[in-house]
Design an enzyme around this catalytic site. Structure first.
Site, mmCIF file in Angstrom:
data_model
loop_
_atom_site.group_PDB
_atom_site.id
_atom_site.type_symbol
_atom_site.label_atom_id
_atom_site.label_comp_id
_atom_site.label_asym_id
_atom_site.label_seq_id
_atom_site.Cartn_x
_atom_site.Cartn_y
_atom_site.Cartn_z
ATOM 1 N N PHE A 28 -53.861 1.553 6.411
ATOM 2 C CA PHE A 28 -53.819 2.652 7.522
ATOM 3 C C PHE A 28 -52.309 3.157 7.590
ATOM 4 C CE2 PHE A 28 -53.873 4.560 11.664
ATOM 5 C CZ PHE A 28 -54.568 5.645 11.624
ATOM 6 N N GLU B 38 -51.406 -0.362 18.026
ATOM 7 C CA GLU B 38 -52.594 0.339 18.490
ATOM 8 C C GLU B 38 -52.498 0.931 19.780
ATOM 9 O OE1 GLU B 38 -55.560 0.961 16.873
ATOM 10 O OE2 GLU B 38 -55.284 -0.157 15.312
HETATM 11 C C1 LIG Z 1 -47.685 -6.400 13.013
HETATM 12 C C2 LIG Z 1 -47.750 -5.007 13.252
HETATM 13 C C3 LIG Z 1 -48.711 -4.349 12.594
HETATM 14 C C4 LIG Z 1 -48.756 -2.933 12.641
HETATM 15 N N1 LIG Z 1 -49.905 -2.371 11.708
HETATM 16 C C5 LIG Z 1 -49.914 -0.909 11.671
HETATM 17 C C6 LIG Z 1 -50.575 -0.446 10.865
HETATM 18 O O1 LIG Z 1 -51.371 -1.039 9.974
HETATM 19 N N2 LIG Z 1 -50.659 1.168 10.688
HETATM 20 C C7 LIG Z 1 -49.806 1.663 11.384
HETATM 21 O O2 LIG Z 1 -49.967 2.983 11.404
HETATM 22 N N3 LIG Z 1 -49.086 1.066 12.461
HETATM 23 C C8 LIG Z 1 -48.983 -0.259 12.565
HETATM 24 N N4 LIG Z 1 -48.029 -0.666 13.380
HETATM 25 C C9 LIG Z 1 -47.194 -0.095 14.270
HETATM 26 C C10 LIG Z 1 -47.370 0.261 15.562
HETATM 27 O O3 LIG Z 1 -48.748 0.813 15.877
HETATM 28 C C11 LIG Z 1 -46.226 0.759 16.290
HETATM 29 O O4 LIG Z 1 -45.357 -0.379 16.484
HETATM 30 C C12 LIG Z 1 -46.638 0.955 17.939
HETATM 31 O O5 LIG Z 1 -47.391 2.362 17.760
HETATM 32 C C13 LIG Z 1 -45.490 1.270 18.600
HETATM 33 O O6 LIG Z 1 -44.339 2.028 17.969
HETATM 34 P P1 LIG Z 1 -43.063 1.661 17.704
HETATM 35 O O7 LIG Z 1 -42.860 0.207 17.323
HETATM 36 O O8 LIG Z 1 -42.282 2.422 16.847
HETATM 37 O O9 LIG Z 1 -42.453 1.456 19.458
HETATM 38 P P2 LIG Z 1 -41.879 2.839 20.341
HETATM 39 O O10 LIG Z 1 -42.677 3.949 20.140
HETATM 40 O O11 LIG Z 1 -40.382 3.117 19.749
HETATM 41 O O12 LIG Z 1 -41.691 2.271 21.699
HETATM 42 C C14 LIG Z 1 -40.797 1.312 22.028
HETATM 43 C C15 LIG Z 1 -40.943 1.078 23.628
HETATM 44 O O13 LIG Z 1 -40.876 2.304 24.297
HETATM 45 C C16 LIG Z 1 -42.298 2.621 24.993
HETATM 46 N N5 LIG Z 1 -42.415 4.040 25.036
HETATM 47 C C17 LIG Z 1 -42.382 4.884 24.233
HETATM 48 N N6 LIG Z 1 -42.930 6.061 24.560
HETATM 49 C C18 LIG Z 1 -42.851 6.166 25.753
HETATM 50 C C19 LIG Z 1 -43.360 6.953 26.928
HETATM 51 N N7 LIG Z 1 -43.480 8.188 26.480
HETATM 52 N N8 LIG Z 1 -43.145 6.427 28.184
HETATM 53 C C20 LIG Z 1 -43.135 5.200 28.409
HETATM 54 N N9 LIG Z 1 -42.783 4.362 27.585
HETATM 55 C C21 LIG Z 1 -42.885 4.727 26.418
HETATM 56 C C22 LIG Z 1 -43.081 1.727 24.316
HETATM 57 O O14 LIG Z 1 -44.465 1.439 25.331
HETATM 58 C C23 LIG Z 1 -42.645 0.616 24.018
HETATM 59 O O15 LIG Z 1 -42.217 -0.293 25.062
HETATM 60 C C24 LIG Z 1 -48.035 -2.115 13.420
HETATM 61 C C25 LIG Z 1 -47.015 -2.847 14.248
HETATM 62 C C26 LIG Z 1 -46.845 -4.364 14.312
HETATM 63 C C27 LIG Z 1 -46.020 -4.905 15.268
#
Ligand SMILES: Cc1cc2nc3c(=O)[nH]c(=O)nc-3n(C[C@H](O)[C@H](O)[C@H](O)COP(=O)(O)OP(=O)(O)OC[C@H]3O[C@@H](n4cnc5c(N)ncnc54)[C@H](O)[C@@H]3O)c2cc1C
Lengths: 399, 246
Positions: A136, A371
């Protein structure tokens, strides 16, 4: 890992809320895990390798699309059964549960809910048996918590779509036969596309060196002028609500899964504390240890009740996204705290692969991020109860 | 090949054991019940293997009340074709054996398989009684069963060796470890079990021949006592006066 001696805690006799079939399904998954997965999981986590050989077994115990109707090759189970399966898988390892969550809620679910009959017949039965693996693609390098900002896009070329962009952190990407990819049309609307392995310009490089979910494979999806046949567009839903609908289903499963991880940590800590002696007595006889154990069981029991109720609401089609957010956030945080406390109870042994604790703890760091991060779920609850979105800090009113 | 497998309900091995009614009854409160492992892992699975190789049918038979339906469904999920529950509260071994014998007489299976014992009271009586009532051969504690037409070749592990027995259908056999490898049901099996027949039949009149007066638990385990390697006298003293083992 030492022998899997897991015994599930059920302090409030919650088994009485389950049907005999629910219990049979749960016990079946538990038995399969103990026989086929527990003996190898630690080794694969250490090697940072996905144990591919478990795919057929995972399919047999209902790990792929348990709620998918029989006409499409699924067993047509209810949401509680789905939850219990997730609980038992994550009891063993969050990575095993992730494999199952992605296949079920993020690949089969959108095809089932948003696909046409031909797409359902073509993909669902093979995904149910594990003959096809799916992934996904929503998250992008620059768009995680804010998926609506995605830049991956497709153009209508008359007889096909031309897809460009990249997705990151995608569970199962390197082994996927089909990817459900969320991309923007020329009008800027988000649609789901079924991108198949072998399509020219589509690659899935693996993401290495994770300290978490090591037994689950993660990678990127790269689309370089990929020609996607028009019949591969999911026709029945578009907009950000489409991927969010899948996330509701997956997050619901994670809420159950996290209980599994917490149960395993608690169970291991309880047993260890009764066997391990210091100062001439079992460490379970110290008040400080008892406080840890008692609080763990209290939190697990609360989470079990919350999640069971959420399951009933979901069976009735009444669970809201915000209710699911609350359970995902609460339960993963609960499991992570329990993993840390349980690790302390195990002393130095707790850092070794002799016990599952450290693996759970490291895994849960991903689970609390993917998620929807812990904080994003809090903002969802905040928005739900105040009617004000705090995502963008601009105070937009939501009706 | 028509096979009847008798299954009984037993408390999960991790259950806390307690008694009620002046220590004369097992306290079922909070206890999780399972199919008696010897019935499930060995008798049922071997029956299914024989059916898969030779055709025929496997019926699971249970004497008990409606609370036993859950374990019966599990046996159906593992692969039995249908189930019969003889509706009666659990009684003593002779009562159960009479019920089973009556059903077997009316249905003429090629063989009746059951576990070597139930893990609750470990009576190990029912199989022998059924065979005696029906005047059939009985082989107990069998670890291997092969069929060739109507001839059965059966192995039993005996002190220091193996005994090989031949008999012919119909017979009664109690299965022990080695007979087969436990099977975990799969989702297809669990779904199929929903619609497999579970026929409830009335029990025949029969009396209990025995009555349980009381149960008691073994004395609580005490810790390990360490004796210095040089102190043989203390060891003998402890073994003689405390443990009363010598
Ligand atoms: C092992 C693993 C598997 C994954 N598998 C999938 C998958 O199969 N498909 C897929 O699509 N994604 C997948 N993901 C991605 C995952 O969904 C994202 O990592 C997640 O949505 C967070 O996005 P980011 O890592 O870019 O963090 P960011 O969005 O950059 O967030 C960084 C920090 O900022 C905070 N933050 C961001 N916006 C705000 C706000 N408005 N207010 C306050 N705090 C905020 C967050 O809470 C977090 O603490 C996976 C991630 C991992 C680690």
């Amino acid at each position: 890992m030492a022998d899997d001696r897991f015994q599930a805690p059920d302090y409030y006799n919650l088994d009485e809320l389950l049907t005999e079939e629910h219990k049979l399904i749960r016990d079946t998954v538990r038995a399969w895990i103990k026989k086929d997965v527990s003996p190898i999981i630690e080794e694969y986590a250490q090697k940072a390798e996905f144990p591919k050989q478990i795919i057929p077994g995972l399919a047999e115990v209902g790990g792929f699309g348990p709620y998918i109707p029989e006409e499409y090759g699924g067993p047509g189970l209810d949401q509680i059964a789905y939850g219990l399966i997730m609980q038992e898988l994550e009891r063993c390892d969050s990575g095993v549960r992730s494999t199952s969550s992605v296949q079920s809620s993020l690949v089969m679910y959108p095809i089932w809910k948003y696909g046409n009959e031909e797409q359902k017949m073509r993909f669902l039965p093979k995904l149910a048996t594990g003959e096809f693996m799916g992934c996904f693609g929503l998250t992008e390098p620059d768009h995680g918590s804010n998926p609506g900002g995605m830049v991956t896009n497709f153009k209508d070329m008359g007889d096909h779509y031309l897809l460009n962009g990249a997705k990151m952190w995608i569970t199962n990407a390197p082994i996927a036969d089909v990817a459900v990819v969320w991309a923007k049309s020329e009008e800027g609307r988000i649609h789901g596309l079924l991108v198949e392995r072998g399509m020219e310009g589509f690659t899935t490089p693996e993401t290495h060196d994770k300290w978490s979910l090591r037994a689950s494979i993660t990678g990127e999806l790269v689309f370089d002028n990929v020609k996607v046949p028009k019949e591969n567009l999911l026709p029945n839903k578009s907009g950000l609500g489409a991927p969010l609908g899948c996330l509701d289903s997956a997050r619901y499963g994670i809420a159950w899964g996290a209980i599994g991880a917490a149960m395993d940590c608690y169970d291991s800590a309880l047993r260890y504390s009764k066997e391990r002696e210091q100062f001439g007595v079992p460490i379970a006889s110290f008040q400080l240890t008892q406080k840890k154990l008692a609080e763990m069981l209290t939190e697990i029991t609360k989470a079990q009740l919350l999640t069971w109720r959420l399951g009933v609401l979901r069976n009735e089609g009444k669970a809201t996204s915000a209710q699911i957010s609350m359970a995902k956030r609460n339960n993963v945080d609960m499991a992570l705290k329990i993993a840390r406390e349980a690790r302390q109870i195990h002393g130095a042994m707790g850092i070794t692969s002799e016990y599952s604790i450290m693996r759970h703890m490291a895994n849960l760091e991903s689970v609390i991020t993917y998620e929807g991060t812990h904080d994003i779920h809090l903002l969802i609850t905040g928005m739900d109860i105040t009617g004000i979105s705090a995502f963008k800090n601009d105070g937009t009113q939501f009706s | 090949m028509k096979i009847i497998v008798c299954i009984s309900k037993a408390p999960d091995t991790t259950s806390k054991i307690a008694f009620t009614d002046g220590n004369s009854k097992f306290d079922e409160n909070g206890v999780q019940f399972i199919v008696n492992p010897y019935d499930e892992w060995y008798a049922l699975v071997r029956a299914l293997e024989l059916k898969e190789a030779n055709g025929g049918s496997v019926t699971v038979l249970n004497v008990g009340d409606a609370s036993n339906d859950a374990i019966i469904r599990k046996a159906l999920a593992i692969g039995a074709d249908d189930a019969v529950r003889i509706d009666a509260p659990t009684q003593d071994a002779l009562f159960v054996a009479k019920q089973i014998a009556n059903y077997v007489k009316e249905n003429n299976p090629d063989m009746v398989l059951l576990g070597k014992e139930t893990i609750d009271y470990n009576g190990s009586q029912v199989g022998g009684m059924v065979a005696a009532i029906l005047d059939m051969p009985y082989v107990s504690l069998a670890s291997k069963l092969d069929m060739n037409g109507t001839t059965a070749t059966i192995e039993r592990e005996i002190e220091g060796g193996v005994e090989v027995i031949e008999t012919s259908t119909p017979f009664v056999l109690s299965a022990a470890k080695g007979m087969a490898e436990a099977r975990i049901p799969n989702m297809r099996g669990i779904m199929a079990a929903r619609t497999k027949p579970l026929n409830v039949v009335a029990a025949i009149a029969a009396d209990n021949a025995t009555e349980i007066k009381s149960f008691s638990l073994p004395p609580a385990k005490t810790g390990c006592k360490y004796v210095d390697a040089d102190n043989v006298e203390q060891l003998i003293d402890l073994l003689h006066n405390e443990a009363k083992a010598i």
